[in-house]
Design a protein around this motif. Structure first.
Motif, short mmCIF file in Angstrom:
data_model
loop_
_atom_site.label_atom_id
_atom_site.label_comp_id
_atom_site.label_asym_id
_atom_site.label_seq_id
_atom_site.Cartn_x
_atom_site.Cartn_y
_atom_site.Cartn_z
N CYS A 1 0.83 -1.20 0.00
CA CYS A 1 0.00 0.00 0.00
C CYS A 1 0.87 1.26 0.00
CB CYS A 1 -0.93 0.00 1.21
SG CYS A 1 -1.96 1.47 1.33
N CYS B 1 0.04 2.94 3.87
CA CYS B 1 0.39 2.33 5.15
C CYS B 1 1.39 1.18 5.05
CB CYS B 1 -0.88 1.86 5.87
SG CYS B 1 -1.67 0.44 5.10
N ASN C 1 0.86 -1.86 4.01
CA ASN C 1 0.22 -3.16 4.13
C ASN C 1 0.36 -3.93 2.82
OD1 ASN C 1 -1.48 -5.15 5.37
ND2 ASN C 1 -3.20 -4.33 4.23
N CYS D 1 -6.71 -1.57 -0.05
CA CYS D 1 -5.95 -1.97 1.13
C CYS D 1 -6.92 -2.37 2.24
CB CYS D 1 -5.06 -0.82 1.60
SG CYS D 1 -4.16 -1.19 3.12
N ARG E 1 -6.25 -2.60 5.31
CA ARG E 1 -5.91 -1.94 6.57
C ARG E 1 -6.43 -0.50 6.58
NH1 ARG E 1 0.17 -1.56 8.11
NH2 ARG E 1 -0.09 -3.75 8.64
N CYS E 2 -6.06 0.30 5.57
CA CYS E 2 -6.43 1.73 5.59
C CYS E 2 -7.51 2.10 4.58
CB CYS E 2 -5.20 2.59 5.39
SG CYS E 2 -4.55 2.58 3.70
N TYR F 1 -7.12 2.56 1.28
CA TYR F 1 -6.64 3.27 0.09
C TYR F 1 -6.87 2.39 -1.14
CZ TYR F 1 -3.55 5.87 -3.01
OH TYR F 1 -3.04 6.60 -4.05
#
Length: 71
Positions: free
Chosen positions: A17, A20, A22, A54, A56-57, A59
């Motif tokens: 990513c 972040c 990831n 992503c 996790r975040c 994006y």
């Protein structure tokens, strides 16, 4: 996001990513908007790209070409 993600390889390299770092992503189809089709109210005819989101975040990385593969 809490879903399990998958790895993505782009041009023989693992994708991480941009925000972040990831390395697990979710897949989502994304419509590519063009001015001409929108002007004539024909957005449904626009091409789609592969959205690599992503997990996790959130994006979104977009790929219009098939230079990536899901693992």
């Amino acid at each position: 996001m809490t879903q399990d993600g998958r790895k993505v390889i782009v041009l023989d390299k693992p994708l991480v990513c941009n925000v972040c770092g990831n390395d697990e992503f979710l897949q989502r189809e994304i419509k590519m908007q063009t001015t001409g089709m929108t002007f004539f109210d024909l957005d449904f005819l626009n091409e789609s790209s592969d959205g690599v989101v992503c997990n996790r975040c959130g994006y979104v990385h977009m790929f219009a070409a098939t230079v990536h593969e899901w693992q």
